[in-house]
Write an enzyme that holds these catalytic residues in place. Structure first.
Site, PDB file in Angstrom:
ATOM      1  N   PHE A 119       0.844  -1.196   0.000  1.00  0.00           N
ATOM      2  CA  PHE A 119       0.000   0.000   0.000  1.00  0.00           C
ATOM      3  C   PHE A 119       0.875   1.240   0.000  1.00  0.00           C
ATOM      4  O   PHE A 119       1.849   1.316   0.757  1.00  0.00           O
ATOM      5  CB  PHE A 119      -0.931   0.026   1.228  1.00  0.00           C
ATOM      6  CG  PHE A 119      -2.029  -0.997   1.131  1.00  0.00           C
ATOM      7  CD1 PHE A 119      -1.753  -2.350   1.206  1.00  0.00           C
ATOM      8  CD2 PHE A 119      -3.349  -0.594   0.938  1.00  0.00           C
ATOM      9  CE1 PHE A 119      -2.759  -3.305   1.079  1.00  0.00           C
ATOM     10  CE2 PHE A 119      -4.364  -1.536   0.816  1.00  0.00           C
ATOM     11  CZ  PHE A 119      -4.067  -2.891   0.884  1.00  0.00           C
ATOM     12  N   ALA A 120       0.512   2.207  -0.849  1.00  0.00           N
ATOM     13  CA  ALA A 120       1.243   3.481  -0.884  1.00  0.00           C
ATOM     14  C   ALA A 120       0.204   4.582  -0.978  1.00  0.00           C
ATOM     15  O   ALA A 120      -0.218   4.977  -2.059  1.00  0.00           O
ATOM     16  CB  ALA A 120       2.200   3.509  -2.071  1.00  0.00           C
ATOM     17  N   GLY A 163      -1.221   8.406   0.075  1.00  0.00           N
ATOM     18  CA  GLY A 163      -0.801   9.748   0.467  1.00  0.00           C
ATOM     19  C   GLY A 163       0.698   9.927   0.292  1.00  0.00           C
ATOM     20  O   GLY A 163       1.279   9.508  -0.706  1.00  0.00           O
ATOM     21  N   TYR A 187       3.170   8.475   1.540  1.00  0.00           N
ATOM     22  CA  TYR A 187       4.023   7.280   1.513  1.00  0.00           C
ATOM     23  C   TYR A 187       4.400   6.892   0.088  1.00  0.00           C
ATOM     24  O   TYR A 187       5.387   6.201  -0.125  1.00  0.00           O
ATOM     25  CB  TYR A 187       3.331   6.107   2.213  1.00  0.00           C
ATOM     26  CG  TYR A 187       3.537   6.098   3.708  1.00  0.00           C
ATOM     27  CD1 TYR A 187       3.221   7.204   4.474  1.00  0.00           C
ATOM     28  CD2 TYR A 187       4.049   4.980   4.360  1.00  0.00           C
ATOM     29  CE1 TYR A 187       3.405   7.201   5.855  1.00  0.00           C
ATOM     30  CE2 TYR A 187       4.243   4.960   5.725  1.00  0.00           C
ATOM     31  CZ  TYR A 187       3.920   6.071   6.473  1.00  0.00           C
ATOM     32  OH  TYR A 187       4.115   6.047   7.828  1.00  0.00           O
ATOM     33  N   VAL A 236       5.356  -0.588   2.938  1.00  0.00           N
ATOM     34  CA  VAL A 236       6.144   0.009   1.848  1.00  0.00           C
ATOM     35  C   VAL A 236       7.424   0.684   2.357  1.00  0.00           C
ATOM     36  O   VAL A 236       8.357   0.909   1.584  1.00  0.00           O
ATOM     37  CB  VAL A 236       5.277   1.018   1.051  1.00  0.00           C
ATOM     38  CG1 VAL A 236       5.069   2.333   1.823  1.00  0.00           C
ATOM     39  CG2 VAL A 236       5.878   1.302  -0.314  1.00  0.00           C
ATOM     40  N   ASP A 237       7.493   0.969   3.651  1.00  0.00           N
ATOM     41  CA  ASP A 237       8.639   1.744   4.167  1.00  0.00           C
ATOM     42  C   ASP A 237       9.826   0.840   4.497  1.00  0.00           C
ATOM     43  O   ASP A 237      10.331   0.831   5.618  1.00  0.00           O
ATOM     44  CB  ASP A 237       8.213   2.583   5.390  1.00  0.00           C
ATOM     45  CG  ASP A 237       7.618   1.742   6.503  1.00  0.00           C
ATOM     46  OD1 ASP A 237       7.199   0.582   6.253  1.00  0.00           O
ATOM     47  OD2 ASP A 237       7.569   2.237   7.640  1.00  0.00           O
ATOM     48  N   GLU A 259      -1.412  -5.060  13.879  1.00  0.00           N
ATOM     49  CA  GLU A 259      -0.371  -5.964  14.387  1.00  0.00           C
ATOM     50  C   GLU A 259      -0.853  -6.770  15.600  1.00  0.00           C
ATOM     51  O   GLU A 259      -0.496  -7.938  15.752  1.00  0.00           O
ATOM     52  CB  GLU A 259       0.885  -5.174  14.747  1.00  0.00           C
ATOM     53  CG  GLU A 259       2.050  -6.054  15.151  1.00  0.00           C
ATOM     54  CD  GLU A 259       3.363  -5.290  15.094  1.00  0.00           C
ATOM     55  OE1 GLU A 259       4.023  -5.337  14.041  1.00  0.00           O
ATOM     56  OE2 GLU A 259       3.703  -4.631  16.089  1.00  0.00           O
ATOM     57  N   TYR A 301       8.202  10.466  10.616  1.00  0.00           N
ATOM     58  CA  TYR A 301       6.851  10.631  11.160  1.00  0.00           C
ATOM     59  C   TYR A 301       6.429  12.098  11.224  1.00  0.00           C
ATOM     60  O   TYR A 301       5.277  12.423  11.047  1.00  0.00           O
ATOM     61  CB  TYR A 301       6.752  10.028  12.555  1.00  0.00           C
ATOM     62  CG  TYR A 301       6.716   8.526  12.591  1.00  0.00           C
ATOM     63  CD1 TYR A 301       6.207   7.786  11.519  1.00  0.00           C
ATOM     64  CD2 TYR A 301       7.167   7.834  13.705  1.00  0.00           C
ATOM     65  CE1 TYR A 301       6.173   6.409  11.556  1.00  0.00           C
ATOM     66  CE2 TYR A 301       7.132   6.450  13.753  1.00  0.00           C
ATOM     67  CZ  TYR A 301       6.639   5.745  12.682  1.00  0.00           C
ATOM     68  OH  TYR A 301       6.589   4.391  12.726  1.00  0.00           O
TER      69      TYR A 301
END
Ligand code: 5GW
Ligand code: MN
Length: 298
Positions: free
Chosen positions: A67-68, A70, A72, A159-160, A248, A292
């Site tokens: 997922f990407a 905004g 990100y 994705v990070d 999580e 962040y």
């Protein structure tokens, strides 16, 4: 971490004939199998070429979901995909499924043979907790409508992160979890499971602390996992509770009830800010720097 209690790989629950070639005693410094006889994959235990041969022969094919949304997208997607082209499942066909609110901004990546990329437009949730949690529903729906007709396995990624070494077919199994880099050396009492009995993610104890940045398995098992986690997230919303670490926490509960058939060591998702130690012999994927302050403004 103690030793594996099994003398040889033949006593494992073999998912695949090639698992019989795992050398469980080659890593006496770490735990190489679970009490329910699933392998924990560490560098040095397996022969990568053998895994590739077997999965090619079996016709394994892998969907990678990411997922990407905004900011990100600009911050991480291109590096993630380019690095994946060098390291992720090079032995078998791969389809990337990129879920984004801005399809037109997905970078053009040069893909290898038998590798393709699909872009799927999704709505952007305003709360970041929902962006993260609602991935479960989107993945579950998409496995049903598309992935199950095209791929044998599914791996779901944050994705990070950046691939830095082989992340290959040895990671394929029916239900696959990842040991969290921050907790694999810690005693159980430090695991940050959800502690609120009102949440569906509540658990008093567990086996390991799993990291939600990567999970995978056969399409059927990932369908069951994502559907159950999503239903439990919805139930929590109805009851006005939110699990401590969101998706999580629900993933950890799922893996407590449904034991993974294969576990990836933190070599498969390492934070370079942690002290390496001799147990981490290779980093196959590393956490990208977190910004962040600029990325989490909603
Ligand atoms: C934004 C602000 C706070 C938390 C998450 C987001 C966010 C996450 C976003 O704006 N866009 C987005 O695509 N995501 C997706 O959810 C990314 O794939 C991201 O890797 C994943 C989980 O969020 P992370 O990576 O910020 O969560 P942690 O647990 O790695 O800190
Ligand atoms: Mn992340």
């Amino acid at each position: 971490m103690g030793r594996c209690s099994l003398e040889s790989a033949e006593m494992l629950n073999l998912e695949n004939s090639v698992d019989g070639t795992l050398d469980l005693l080659s890593r006496p410094d770490v735990l190489t199998c679970t009490p329910w006889k699933a392998p924990i994959m560490w560098e040095g235990m397996f022969d990568p070429d053998r895994y590739d041969q077997v999965h090619k022969k079996q016709g394994s094919s892998v969907a990678l979901t990411v997922f990407a949304i905004g900011r990100y997208l600009d911050a991480y997607l291109e590096t993630f995909l380019n690095s994946s082209e060098h390291h992720f499942m090079l032995g078998v066909p791969v389809t990337y499924y990129v879920f984004t609110d801005m399809p037109e901004k997905v970078p053009n990546i040069k893909l290898g043979a038998e590798r393709s990329l699909e872009i799927i437009k999704v709505e952007r949730h305003s709360r970041w907790q929902d962006i993260s949690m609602m991935r479960m529903k989107t993945i579950s729906d998409f496995i049903d409508s598309d992935i199950r007709h095209r791929c044998t396995h599914v791996f779901c990624f944050d994705v990070d992160q950046v691939f830095t070494g082989r992340f290959g077919t040895e990671a394929l199994g029916d239900l696959v979890g990842l040991l969290h880099a921050y907790y694999f050396r810690a005693p159980r009492k430090f695991f940050t499971y959800d502690g609120n009995p009102k949440s569906k993610a509540y658990m008093e104890t567990g086996d390991f602390y799993y990291h939600a940045a990567i999970f995978g398995g056969s399409w059927k098992s990932v369908k069951a996992l994502t559907e159950t986690c999503y239903k439990n997230i919805l139930e929590d919303k109805k009851n006005n509770v939110e699990a401590l670490w969101h998706d999580e926490s629900h993933l950890n509960k799922y893996f407590w009830v449904h034991k993974p058939s294969r576990i990836l060591s933190p070599e498969y998702c390492w934070d370079p800010d942690i002290r390496y130690g001799r147990d981490i012999r290779i980093s196959r994927l590393i956490w990208a720097p977190k910004h962040y302050d600029t990325l989490r403004t909603n």
